[in-house]
Design a protein around this motif. Structure first.
Motif, PDB file in Angstrom:
ATOM      1  N   ARG A  19       0.860  -1.190   0.000  1.00  0.00           N
ATOM      2  CA  ARG A  19       0.000   0.000   0.000  1.00  0.00           C
ATOM      3  C   ARG A  19       0.890   1.232   0.000  1.00  0.00           C
ATOM      4  O   ARG A  19       2.086   1.145   0.229  1.00  0.00           O
ATOM      5  CB  ARG A  19      -0.932   0.026   1.208  1.00  0.00           C
ATOM      6  CG  ARG A  19      -0.226   0.219   2.548  1.00  0.00           C
ATOM      7  CD  ARG A  19      -1.231   0.500   3.666  1.00  0.00           C
ATOM      8  NE  ARG A  19      -0.595   0.589   4.953  1.00  0.00           N
ATOM      9  CZ  ARG A  19      -0.009   1.679   5.442  1.00  0.00           C
ATOM     10  NH1 ARG A  19       0.043   2.779   4.724  1.00  0.00           N
ATOM     11  NH2 ARG A  19       0.540   1.671   6.644  1.00  0.00           N
ATOM     12  N   SER A  61      -4.927   8.400  -1.273  1.00  0.00           N
ATOM     13  CA  SER A  61      -5.283   7.011  -1.006  1.00  0.00           C
ATOM     14  C   SER A  61      -5.843   6.841   0.405  1.00  0.00           C
ATOM     15  O   SER A  61      -6.853   6.154   0.608  1.00  0.00           O
ATOM     16  CB  SER A  61      -4.048   6.130  -1.194  1.00  0.00           C
ATOM     17  OG  SER A  61      -4.294   4.825  -0.786  1.00  0.00           O
ATOM     18  N   PHE A  62      -5.196   7.472   1.364  1.00  0.00           N
ATOM     19  CA  PHE A  62      -5.629   7.356   2.744  1.00  0.00           C
ATOM     20  C   PHE A  62      -7.022   7.963   2.930  1.00  0.00           C
ATOM     21  O   PHE A  62      -7.895   7.344   3.551  1.00  0.00           O
ATOM     22  CB  PHE A  62      -4.631   8.047   3.683  1.00  0.00           C
ATOM     23  CG  PHE A  62      -4.924   7.834   5.139  1.00  0.00           C
ATOM     24  CD1 PHE A  62      -4.502   6.690   5.781  1.00  0.00           C
ATOM     25  CD2 PHE A  62      -5.643   8.774   5.871  1.00  0.00           C
ATOM     26  CE1 PHE A  62      -4.785   6.475   7.120  1.00  0.00           C
ATOM     27  CE2 PHE A  62      -5.932   8.570   7.204  1.00  0.00           C
ATOM     28  CZ  PHE A  62      -5.501   7.416   7.825  1.00  0.00           C
ATOM     29  N   ARG A  64      -9.349   8.470   0.626  1.00  0.00           N
ATOM     30  CA  ARG A  64     -10.326   7.626  -0.078  1.00  0.00           C
ATOM     31  C   ARG A  64     -10.697   6.404   0.747  1.00  0.00           C
ATOM     32  O   ARG A  64     -11.867   6.049   0.875  1.00  0.00           O
ATOM     33  CB  ARG A  64      -9.739   7.179  -1.418  1.00  0.00           C
ATOM     34  CG  ARG A  64     -10.411   7.724  -2.619  1.00  0.00           C
ATOM     35  CD  ARG A  64      -9.986   7.093  -3.934  1.00  0.00           C
ATOM     36  NE  ARG A  64      -8.701   6.438  -3.979  1.00  0.00           N
ATOM     37  CZ  ARG A  64      -7.565   7.023  -4.328  1.00  0.00           C
ATOM     38  NH1 ARG A  64      -7.540   8.279  -4.649  1.00  0.00           N
ATOM     39  NH2 ARG A  64      -6.441   6.328  -4.369  1.00  0.00           N
ATOM     40  N   SER A  65      -9.695   5.787   1.335  1.00  0.00           N
ATOM     41  CA  SER A  65      -9.922   4.596   2.147  1.00  0.00           C
ATOM     42  C   SER A  65     -10.807   4.912   3.354  1.00  0.00           C
ATOM     43  O   SER A  65     -11.738   4.174   3.665  1.00  0.00           O
ATOM     44  CB  SER A  65      -8.580   4.033   2.609  1.00  0.00           C
ATOM     45  OG  SER A  65      -8.760   3.033   3.578  1.00  0.00           O
ATOM     46  N   ARG A  66     -10.495   5.997   4.039  1.00  0.00           N
ATOM     47  CA  ARG A  66     -11.265   6.366   5.224  1.00  0.00           C
ATOM     48  C   ARG A  66     -12.683   6.802   4.859  1.00  0.00           C
ATOM     49  O   ARG A  66     -13.628   6.535   5.601  1.00  0.00           O
ATOM     50  CB  ARG A  66     -10.566   7.469   6.017  1.00  0.00           C
ATOM     51  CG  ARG A  66      -9.155   7.141   6.494  1.00  0.00           C
ATOM     52  CD  ARG A  66      -9.014   5.800   7.164  1.00  0.00           C
ATOM     53  NE  ARG A  66      -9.770   5.698   8.383  1.00  0.00           N
ATOM     54  CZ  ARG A  66      -9.673   4.712   9.256  1.00  0.00           C
ATOM     55  NH1 ARG A  66      -8.814   3.738   9.047  1.00  0.00           N
ATOM     56  NH2 ARG A  66     -10.416   4.688  10.335  1.00  0.00           N
ATOM     57  N   ARG A  68     -14.410   5.617   2.367  1.00  0.00           N
ATOM     58  CA  ARG A  68     -15.144   4.365   2.094  1.00  0.00           C
ATOM     59  C   ARG A  68     -15.595   3.696   3.389  1.00  0.00           C
ATOM     60  O   ARG A  68     -16.577   2.961   3.408  1.00  0.00           O
ATOM     61  CB  ARG A  68     -14.273   3.401   1.290  1.00  0.00           C
ATOM     62  CG  ARG A  68     -14.299   3.628  -0.188  1.00  0.00           C
ATOM     63  CD  ARG A  68     -13.714   2.453  -0.956  1.00  0.00           C
ATOM     64  NE  ARG A  68     -12.402   2.066  -0.505  1.00  0.00           N
ATOM     65  CZ  ARG A  68     -11.254   2.543  -0.982  1.00  0.00           C
ATOM     66  NH1 ARG A  68     -11.266   3.440  -1.936  1.00  0.00           N
ATOM     67  NH2 ARG A  68     -10.102   2.120  -0.518  1.00  0.00           N
ATOM     68  N   LYS A  69     -14.850   3.921   4.466  1.00  0.00           N
ATOM     69  CA  LYS A  69     -15.209   3.341   5.758  1.00  0.00           C
ATOM     70  C   LYS A  69     -16.243   4.191   6.492  1.00  0.00           C
ATOM     71  O   LYS A  69     -16.585   3.895   7.632  1.00  0.00           O
ATOM     72  CB  LYS A  69     -13.963   3.180   6.625  1.00  0.00           C
ATOM     73  CG  LYS A  69     -13.025   2.126   6.082  1.00  0.00           C
ATOM     74  CD  LYS A  69     -11.812   1.967   6.938  1.00  0.00           C
ATOM     75  CE  LYS A  69     -10.918   0.892   6.336  1.00  0.00           C
ATOM     76  NZ  LYS A  69      -9.762   0.610   7.149  1.00  0.00           N
ATOM     77  N   ALA A  76     -11.083  11.953   8.602  1.00  0.00           N
ATOM     78  CA  ALA A  76     -10.051  11.232   7.849  1.00  0.00           C
ATOM     79  C   ALA A  76      -8.759  12.043   7.810  1.00  0.00           C
ATOM     80  O   ALA A  76      -7.668  11.485   7.972  1.00  0.00           O
ATOM     81  CB  ALA A  76     -10.550  10.945   6.435  1.00  0.00           C
TER      82      ALA A  76
END
Length: 158
Positions: A19, A61-62, A64-66, A68-69, A76
Motif C-alpha cells: 500500500r 489514497s488514505f 479515499r480509504s477512510r 469508504r469506511k 479522515a
C-alpha cells in the motif's frame, strides 16, 4: 548505493507494494528493522526521486480509504495527520475530497448498512447508539438528526 542502502531500498519497496506509505511511516518501519538513520534518509530520497514514494498519493489514497469506511473528510484528515502525512499534500487531497463529499448521502449510506429496516424509529436506545456512531464518524448533529429522522429513505432506493 552500498549494501545496507540497497537492502533498505528493497525492504521499502516491499512495504510500498502492499500500500502507499507516507515518509514518516516508511522511516519508522525501516528504523524498526534497525537501518541507520543516514541509510534511511538516502533510501527515502531515492524512493521519491524514483517516483515510488509520494506524499500526495498517500494522502489521496488514505482519505479515499477512510471515506469508504464512512468517515467524514475532516475526521479522515485528522487521522492522516496522526500518521504524519505532509500537510501541503494532505490539504490538496482534503480540498478535493470535501468538494465531492455529500454529507447527507454518506450519512444515509452508513445508516442504511447499520439499520436497513429502520428499527431505530421504534427504539430510543438504538436511535442513540446509531447517532453516537455517526457522530464518531465525524457527522455534525444537524445532519445526523435530519438523516436519522428521515423515513422516506429507509427503503432500499439506491
Amino acid at each position: 548505493m552500498n549494501k545496507d542502502e540497497l537492502a533498505a531500498y528493497h525492504a521499502a519497496i516491499r512495504f510500498l507494494t502492499l500500500r502507499e506509505h507516507c515518509a514518516v511511516e516508511l522511516r519508522r518501519k525501516l528504523a524498526d528493522r534497525a537501518y541507520a538513520t543516514g541509510v534511511i534518509e538516502v533510501v527515502l530520497a531515492r524512493l521519491v526521486d524514483d517516483g515510488y514514494l509520494s506524499e500526495s498519493r498517500f494522502a489521496e489514497s488514505f482519505l479515499r480509504s477512510r471515506l469508504r469506511k464512512g468517515e467524514t473528510p475532516r475526521v479522515a484528515a485528522m487521522k492522516a495527520r496522526q500518521k504524519g502525512v505532509d500537510e501541503a499534500a494532505l490539504q490538496l487531497a482534503l480540498d478535493e475530497a470535501e468538494a465531492s463529499f455529500d454529507s447527507d448521502q454518506a450519512c444515509r449510506s452508513i445508516l442504511k448498512r447499520r439499520d436497513p429496516q429502520g428499527l431505530r424509529h421504534g427504539d430510543e436506545r438504538l436511535w442513540q447508539k446509531h447517532a453516537r456512531f455517526l457522530q464518531n464518524k465525524g457527522f455534525d448533529a444537524a445532519t445526523i438528526v435530519r438523516v436519522m429522522n428521515d423515513d422516506k429513505h429507509d427503503q432500499f432506493d439506491d
